[in-house]
Design a protein around this motif. Structure first.
Motif: not given
Length: 310
Positions: A286, A302, A166, A228-229, A298, A206, A289, A142-144, A282
């Motif tokens: 992320t 992080c 990221a 998700f991952f 989140h 996840d 995201l 996700q997100g990449d 991680y």
């Protein structure tokens, strides 16, 4: 604020009613989409952020996982359709009830119930017995913007590349909350590339408590929401992330991470320093995201995790 989480809408309930399912019960929603129970044994997932053309690969990964018969149920796609450019998948409803509520919904308390840690260990062992496949390597997390393993032969190198991409997405935002971010990123990437080769297995990525379903005795009977991952990778990465996300928002979250990380390291024989490294990676991969302005929980989680690692 840009929010990538999808919510339930009356329009989708009305759509499913027209399709012959008069009672579409909302049961879950997250970054990948919203899920509705249509009838006994069947659910529908309205996907967000995933082009329909990529879903054939997801179905292939689901089949790869099921082929190796893990000791719990995993998703099974019955059929798919596209509705105004949105992918809808009809899936078998998986058994059991969530291991626990999300820590953002209910504080889990200070003591980790022994049965929950046991259930997570059983899931980690079950997934670590499923070999990584070519289809898993072709997944994009996700997100990449590219398959995680593209142009790489080792998971640590692929993950190091992802961390660099990221962080580059919103570097200034993260740097405002993490002192000496450049030093931390450089050290993390260097340490990832120095990791030795490991067995490559399926990684869910996840395993928050709602994604693990248990029966009345606490035995894991289903694992939900791959995607998700999800990738092929080091089972130590799965253990590290699982220890970190069991409790992300409660008042004892940092203590819980340390406790679960220590137990997983001891029982699964993963080096504690490798688990800590993977947790930092991680968080760096992320952090943005769920929103792109740093206002969500989140992101704060992080940033705090990366800051502690520094």
């Amino acid at each position: 604020m840009v929010d990538f989480r999808q919510g339930h809408t009356a329009a989708w309930a009305q759509y499913f009613a027209r399709r012959g399912f008069p009672v579409a019960e909302p049961i879950a929603a997250g970054v990948e989409g919203a899920v509705y129970r249509l009838e006994a044994g069947t659910v529908a997932k309205v996907w967000s952020g995933r082009p329909p053309a990529d879903f054939a690969l997801t179905r292939e990964v689901y089949a790869d996982i099921a082929h190796h018969r893990p000791p719990f149920a995993t998703p099974e796609i019955l059929k798919t359709e596209e509705v105004d450019g949105v992918l809808v998948s009809y899936e078998r409803e998986l058994p059991g009830t969530p291991l626990a509520p999300d820590s953002g919904v209910r504080d889990p308390g200070r003591a980790i119930p022994p049965g929950q840690a046991d259930a997570l260990l059983a899931v980690l062992r079950g997934l670590a017995a499923v070999p990584g496949t070519d289809a898993m390597r072709r997944l994009t997390v996700q997100g990449d913007d590219r398959p995680l393993w593209q142009d790489r032969a080792r998971f640590p190198d692929a993950l190091a590349d992802l961390v660099e991409r990221a962080v580059g997405r919103h570097r200034d935002l993260l740097a405002a909350h993490v002192p000496d971010l450049a030093v931390t990123v450089e050290r993390t990437v260097r340490a990832l590339r120095a990791l030795p080769d490991t067995p490559v297995t399926v990684v869910h990525g996840d395993l928050v408590p709602p994604n693990v379903h248990v029966d009345a005795t606490g035995l894991p009977v289903a694992v939900l929401d791959f995607g998700f991952f999800t990738t092929a990778g080091d089972p130590a990465f799965e253990a590290a992330v699982t220890a970190a996300v069991w409790d992300m928002y409660g008042p004892y979250a940092e203590e819980h991470v340390a406790t679960l990380t220590g137990r997983f390291a001891a029982e699964l024989r993963h080096p504690p320093q490798t688990l800590a490294l993977y947790q930092t990676a991680y968080a760096l991969a992320t952090y943005d995201l769920f929103s792109t302005d740093g206002t969500d929980g989140h992101f704060r989680w992080c940033a705090a995790l990366v800051d502690r690692s520094a």
